[in-house]
Design an enzyme around this catalytic site. Structure first.
Site, PDB file in Angstrom:
ATOM      1  N   HIS A   1     -15.939   6.067 -10.336  1.00  0.00           N
ATOM      2  CA  HIS A   1     -16.336   4.737 -10.772  1.00  0.00           C
ATOM      3  C   HIS A   1     -15.801   4.408 -12.164  1.00  0.00           C
ATOM      4  O   HIS A   1     -16.386   3.608 -12.873  1.00  0.00           O
ATOM      5  CB  HIS A   1     -17.865   4.623 -10.798  1.00  0.00           C
ATOM      6  CG  HIS A   1     -18.497   4.632  -9.453  1.00  0.00           C
ATOM      7  ND1 HIS A   1     -19.863   4.789  -9.276  1.00  0.00           N
ATOM      8  CD2 HIS A   1     -17.976   4.516  -8.210  1.00  0.00           C
ATOM      9  CE1 HIS A   1     -20.151   4.767  -7.976  1.00  0.00           C
ATOM     10  NE2 HIS A   1     -19.020   4.604  -7.319  1.00  0.00           N
TER      11      HIS A   1
ATOM     12  N   MET B   1      -9.918   2.824  -1.207  1.00  0.00           N
ATOM     13  CA  MET B   1     -11.241   3.436  -1.231  1.00  0.00           C
ATOM     14  C   MET B   1     -12.204   2.761  -0.261  1.00  0.00           C
ATOM     15  O   MET B   1     -13.289   3.274  -0.002  1.00  0.00           O
ATOM     16  CB  MET B   1     -11.815   3.410  -2.639  1.00  0.00           C
ATOM     17  CG  MET B   1     -11.243   4.489  -3.546  1.00  0.00           C
ATOM     18  SD  MET B   1     -11.501   6.160  -2.906  1.00  0.00           S
ATOM     19  CE  MET B   1     -13.284   6.295  -3.037  1.00  0.00           C
TER      20      MET B   1
ATOM     21  N   GLU C   1       0.845  -1.193   0.000  1.00  0.00           N
ATOM     22  CA  GLU C   1       0.000   0.000   0.000  1.00  0.00           C
ATOM     23  C   GLU C   1       0.879   1.242   0.000  1.00  0.00           C
ATOM     24  O   GLU C   1       1.763   1.388   0.848  1.00  0.00           O
ATOM     25  CB  GLU C   1      -0.921   0.004   1.224  1.00  0.00           C
ATOM     26  CG  GLU C   1      -1.707   1.282   1.425  1.00  0.00           C
ATOM     27  CD  GLU C   1      -2.486   1.706   0.188  1.00  0.00           C
ATOM     28  OE1 GLU C   1      -2.281   2.851  -0.269  1.00  0.00           O
ATOM     29  OE2 GLU C   1      -3.296   0.894  -0.314  1.00  0.00           O
TER      30      GLU C   1
ATOM     31  N   THR D   1     -19.010   5.178  -0.269  1.00  0.00           N
ATOM     32  CA  THR D   1     -20.346   5.405   0.284  1.00  0.00           C
ATOM     33  C   THR D   1     -21.037   4.110   0.680  1.00  0.00           C
ATOM     34  O   THR D   1     -22.106   4.148   1.277  1.00  0.00           O
ATOM     35  CB  THR D   1     -21.246   6.150  -0.722  1.00  0.00           C
ATOM     36  OG1 THR D   1     -21.376   5.364  -1.909  1.00  0.00           O
ATOM     37  CG2 THR D   1     -20.656   7.507  -1.067  1.00  0.00           C
TER      38      THR D   1
END
Length: 495
Positions: free
Chosen positions: A428, A125, A37, A130
């Protein structure tokens, strides 16, 4: 410094990379897995969602820490920008969100503007999304993956993400709204594509709900010894080392440093997101003709309305995409208290968000500049994308649809016009490493997400989705990751 090696190296710690790790562990228990990461740990609860931090100052600090190359305070929206947004015009603050960067040199008002994303932290993410997890429609599915296999994969993805199909089942305000929407949209739809609660990767609590991050996906793996599973934070991947169609390892470095080291790997999975995974492939000399082409993003139409009700709603509702209807619509409550400047509401503030499918166009593409490098030492990215005539027509249809929904449910909030967000704002984007049925130059990977021409190199994330979608893609891309992970475990356990 001790040399590193692993049976499986995963570049990127977001939901799809974590899904690979979890399913490989399930099906190949003895595998040694290393996850890389580029960003830091931001919470003691590794990979947990940042929105679950109750203290607002601590949450803001974490969000700044997740910004990757530009870890600076977010400049809040100004009153002038807020008024521009209310009028349905361009609002510059939308391009100052944490981690966003402009991926071309277009004027902010130019329709070719594309906003990319470069935030980095353990969890990717999965710490910021959301949590919407709707299933794709039939036309959004991949035609060369059998329906039974896809259904199984979607179910497994729902289990990994711990999707809640109805977060607030006793919500009379939302039930009434769904009845109104159902009267408009349910006729002729299959039961699973009728108006329904938005499936969310969340857990309800006494005071609200908790959003799920990769801590939920990885589960007990986070407690394993570093001998079997390890996440290396603040570690960028410079290139994939490969020879004769086989990945043998990766080259890594701390961001900003030129001191590199090698990690030997039996299998490499690139799950760094839809922009940075193609970037890493390109930097590694892996450049199939379709790499970075046909980048595709939902267009977003948003509207703030007022709904008169004596039973305020709590939950989000969803009008699913169906094959001849290229939209996916989310409708849910919002709060006037979260708005940057006072607004006079006589009813409950409700948000309408419409995703509009866009055409797949090979001319919409990523470009890489090897003469300049970014914060990870990789070729810089730019994106060239234009709306097609079909896109523009669908956007107008989408705006008209939002107006119909507004009239049916309530009224436009005073002074708030319909807004079309800048391209890329949905985060997206898809198609940059598109999946294909055959190696014909039109795709990057096969139905198991394995890169064409390689034995042991896989790609993951929204970028592999080759179809035209309007539905939130996270569940879809996690499902595809489970297919690839099972393939790796089957092959590697036999060697």
């Amino acid at each position: 410094m001790q040399d590193l090696s692993a049976d499986v190296v995963i570049v990127g710690s977001g939901p799809t990379g974590s899904a690979y790790a979890r399913i490989i562990r399930r099906d190949w228990p003895e595998a040694r897995i290393l996850m890389l990461e580029a960003g830091p740990y931001l919470r003691a609860e590794k990979g947990a969602h940042l929105d679950n931090i109750a203290d607002l100052e601590a949450r803001t600090a974490a969000e700044i820490g997740a910004q990757g190359p530009t870890r600076s305070a977010y400049a809040p929206i100004t009153e002038a920008e807020w008024n521009e947004r209310r009028a349905g015009r361009f609002d510059g603050s939308l391009l100052r969100r944490q981690g966003l960067f402009l991926a071309n040199e277009a004027d902010p008002h130019d329709e070719t503007l594309f906003a990319g994303f470069a935030a980095a932290n353990v969890g990717g993410m999965g710490t910021k999304w959301t949590t919407g997890c709707p299933r794709p429609s039939q036309s959004e599915r991949i035609p060369f993956i059998a329906a039974e296999q896809m259904d199984e994969a979607l179910g497994l993805a729902e289990d990994l993400l711990k999707v809640n199909k109805d977060l607030h089942p006793n919500d009379p305000g939302a039930s009434r709204l769904r009845e109104q929407l159902g009267a408009m949209f349910n006729q002729g739809r299959a039961p699973d594509r009728q108006v329904q609660p938005m499936p969310l990767a969340c857990t309800p609590t006494a005071s609200g709900f908790l959003r799920h991050g990769i801590d939920v996906i990885l589960g007990q793996m986070l407690e394993e010894s570093e001998e079997t599973f390890r996440i290396l934070p603040d570690t960028g991947c410079r290139r994939i080392i490969h020879e004769n169609g086989r990945a043998t390892g990766v080259e890594i470095a701390t961001p900003g440093s030129n001191d590199t080291r090698r990690v030997a790997a039996g299998t490499v999975i690139v799950a760094a997101d839809s922009l940075h995974s193609p970037q890493l492939l390109y930097a590694s000399g892996i450049r199939p003709a379709a790499l970075g082409r046909t980048i595709n993003d939902h267009y977003q139409v948003t509207k703030l309305i007022e709904v008169e009700t004596d039973q305020p709603m709590q939950s989000m509702s969803w009008i699913p995409r169906v094959d001849d209807w290229p939209f996916s619509v989310t409708i849910g409550p919002t709060s006037a208290n979260t708005m940057p400047f006072p607004a006079d509401f006589k009813g409950q503030p409700v948000f309408i968000g419409l995703f509009c499918a866009s055409d797949v166009d090979p001319g919409n593409r990523m470009e890489f500049d090897e003469t300049r490098t970014d914060w990870l030492g990789l070729p810089t990215i730019s994106i060239r994308a234009r709306k097609t005539p079909g896109d523009l027509a669908r956007l107008e249809e989408g705006k008209a649809l939002v107006a119909r929904i507004t009239d049916a449910l309530g009224r436009s909030a005073p002074g708030f016009e319909t807004v079309v967000l800048p391209v890329g704002s949905s985060l997206h984007y898809q198609g940059t490493m598109r999946m294909g049925e055959r190696n014909d130059g039109e795709s990057v990977c096969d139905a198991n997400s394995r890169v064409w021409g390689f034995e042991n190199l896989y790609v993951a994330g929204n970028g592999i989705i080759p179809t035209v979608t309007a539905t939130n893609p996270t569940l879809f891309s996690v499902a595809l990751a489970t297919i690839g992970a099972r393939q790796i475990a089957r092959e590697r356990r036999q060697t």
